[in-house]
Enzyme design. Structure first.
Site, PDB file in Angstrom:
ATOM      1  N   HIS A 202      21.470   2.859   7.088  1.00 44.80           N
ATOM      2  CA  HIS A 202      20.014   2.732   7.193  1.00 44.80           C
ATOM      3  C   HIS A 202      19.528   3.654   8.311  1.00 44.80           C
ATOM      4  O   HIS A 202      20.134   3.696   9.377  1.00 44.80           O
ATOM      5  CB  HIS A 202      19.667   1.275   7.518  1.00 44.80           C
ATOM      6  CG  HIS A 202      18.222   0.955   7.408  1.00 44.80           C
ATOM      7  ND1 HIS A 202      17.304   1.300   8.385  1.00 44.80           N
ATOM      8  CD2 HIS A 202      17.517   0.332   6.442  1.00 44.80           C
ATOM      9  CE1 HIS A 202      16.103   0.885   8.013  1.00 44.80           C
ATOM     10  NE2 HIS A 202      16.194   0.299   6.835  1.00 44.80           N
ATOM     11  N   CYS A 240      15.428   4.840   3.355  1.00 39.26           N
ATOM     12  CA  CYS A 240      14.363   3.892   3.674  1.00 39.26           C
ATOM     13  C   CYS A 240      13.087   4.697   3.901  1.00 39.26           C
ATOM     14  O   CYS A 240      12.942   5.393   4.911  1.00 39.26           O
ATOM     15  CB  CYS A 240      14.724   3.064   4.899  1.00 39.26           C
ATOM     16  SG  CYS A 240      13.371   1.972   5.381  1.00 39.26           S
ATOM     17  N   HIS A 313       9.539  -4.227   3.156  1.00 35.51           N
ATOM     18  CA  HIS A 313       8.516  -5.092   3.759  1.00 35.51           C
ATOM     19  C   HIS A 313       7.219  -5.167   2.958  1.00 35.51           C
ATOM     20  O   HIS A 313       6.693  -4.150   2.510  1.00 35.51           O
ATOM     21  CB  HIS A 313       8.135  -4.564   5.150  1.00 35.51           C
ATOM     22  CG  HIS A 313       9.306  -4.343   6.028  1.00 35.51           C
ATOM     23  ND1 HIS A 313       9.234  -3.662   7.192  1.00 35.51           N
ATOM     24  CD2 HIS A 313      10.591  -4.723   5.887  1.00 35.51           C
ATOM     25  CE1 HIS A 313      10.432  -3.607   7.742  1.00 35.51           C
ATOM     26  NE2 HIS A 313      11.277  -4.253   6.968  1.00 35.51           N
TER      27      HIS A 313
HETATM   28  C1  DNO Z   1      14.352  -4.199   8.164  1.00 38.30           C
HETATM   29  C2  DNO Z   1      15.603  -3.760   7.566  1.00 38.30           C
HETATM   30  C3  DNO Z   1      16.675  -3.479   8.579  1.00 38.30           C
HETATM   31  C4  DNO Z   1      17.978  -3.222   7.885  1.00 38.30           C
HETATM   32  C5  DNO Z   1      19.095  -2.856   8.792  1.00 38.30           C
HETATM   33  C6  DNO Z   1      20.277  -2.383   7.995  1.00 38.30           C
HETATM   34  O1  DNO Z   1      13.549  -4.762   7.508  1.00 38.30           O
HETATM   35  O2  DNO Z   1      15.399  -2.693   6.739  1.00 38.30           O
HETATM   36  O3  DNO Z   1      16.807  -4.585   9.410  1.00 38.30           O
HETATM   37  O4  DNO Z   1      18.367  -4.363   7.203  1.00 38.30           O
HETATM   38  O5  DNO Z   1      18.736  -1.894   9.700  1.00 38.30           O
HETATM   39  O6  DNO Z   1      21.404  -2.495   8.777  1.00 38.30           O
END
Ligand code: DNO
Length: 357
Positions: A202, A240, A313
């Protein structure tokens, strides 16, 4: 061309106010993204606990093929002497997860904090609320004192431990963190090759250093360096959109094409950049934020993306309350928007979709 990306949804386990039954009712939902939450970072996950997550998902008609996250212990990131034992534990977790059918593990290499926001419920003009980030507000906080709490954080440290940890990182610059990353990834990729599990790192969120802590997974150059360190396609990426997109220098559609062979997982959300290093999380559609969701999905589609995607989110809407960013309603709307876009892109490219509801 393979086009069947799999829509998934994050589920925080039995204590998540969002139920598996509700997730199952979102059209075309293939499975959940989850983890064993009872074991602190660095530990080996009991097979029974892993099995429980899988059984719960399957009983609800959902798959469990993606884990987010298997956290990387700070000692690994810091390169402390006990890291070898912790890396061995990580390798064992990969084997155990592979045995129940997990195919993709999302993780991050961010020191101390995971994602960071200054506001967990900024009220938007439509009356909903969303996560927001303002660099000046964040930098004015003392990280070892702040009472801010986010769902992804490891909150097992006392304030004194947190301060000691932050001090220890003063000796770790980006180069050192890369070295420690290389030691980690080179030790785990052979297990991924054996078991067929894809690692999907990520990006740092936001993609710049905070509180003097080094952050290394921020965009194109990071991915090029990761690839150089270990060329296996198992050494992959979670694309992401919201994290990378906070830096307007990141051309996410270009990244989607350039690193197509190693994008195993996509977190799809939109953000609205409101100033220099400031943003609000926006509803998923392109028009609501600063990211070209259509362009990015088109780039993924044309590269033959067939990995996992999840709406990331969401805002809190319709009076819902729950984990910031992880309510049901807006993420479900996001899942539908993403599928609509995908179907439109697919059909406009002259192929038919054969998935069934
Ligand atoms: C937040 C997520 C992150 C993700 C971590 C992966 O919403 O995208 O907390 O789970 O960074 O390790």
């Amino acid at each position: 061309m393979k086009i069947n990306m799999k829509m998934t949804f994050r589920w925080y386990g039995e204590r998540d106010p969002v139920t598996l039954a509700a997730i199952r009712q979102i059209p075309q939902m293939s499975g959940i993204v989850s983890a064993v939450y009872s074991v602190p970072a660095g530990g080996v996950w009991p097979e029974g606990e892993i099995g429980k997550v899988k059984a719960a998902a399957n009983a609800a008609g959902l798959e469990f093929e993606v884990v987010e996250s298997v956290p990387v212990h700070e000692s690994i990131k810091l390169g402390r002497s006990e890291r070898d034992v912790l890396i061995e534990n990580y390798r064992e977790n990969i084997r155990r997860l592979a045995r129940v059918g997990v195919k993709c593990i999302c993780y991050n290499f961010m020191p101390v904090f995971d994602w960071l926001r200054s506001d967990l419920a900024r009220v938007l003009p439509d009356g909903s609320n969303a996560l927001a980030y303002d660099d000046t507000a964040v930098l004015s906080l003392d990280p070892a004192k702040t009472e801010l709490s986010l769902p992804g954080w490891d909150e097992s440290y006392s304030k004194a431990e947190l301060r000691a940890l932050l001090d220890e990182y003063k000796a770790i610059d980006e180069e050192k963190l890369w070295e420690n990353f290389a030691a980690f990834i080179n030790a785990i990729i052979p297990v991924c090759e054996e078991t067929g599990v894809n690692m999907a790192i990520h990006p740092d969120d936001p993609p710049w250093g905070i509180f003097g802590l080094p952050r290394i997974i921020t965009g194109d150059q990071s991915y090029a360096r990761m690839k150089e360190i270990n060329p296996s396609a198992r050494n992959g990426i979670t694309l992401c959109l919201g994290s990378l997109g906070a830096d307007p220098q990141n051309d996410i559609a270009a990244l989607a094409k350039k690193y197509a062979d190693r994008i195993h997982f996509v977190h799809a959300r939109n953000i609205k950049i409101t100033g220099e290093r400031c943003f609000e999380e926006a509803p998923h559609p392109t028009i609501c934020g600063s990211l070209d969701m259509y362009g990015i999905l088109k780039a993924l589609h044309s590269s033959g993306f067939d990995g996992y995607i999840r709406p990331d989110h969401g805002r809190m809407i319709w009076g819902e309350s729950g984990r910031p960013g992880y309510g049901l309603y807006d993420r479900a709307l996001g899942a539908m928007y993403l599928q609509g876009l995908w179907e439109g892109i697919h059909n406009s490219e002259g192929e038919t979709r054969n998935a069934e509801c």
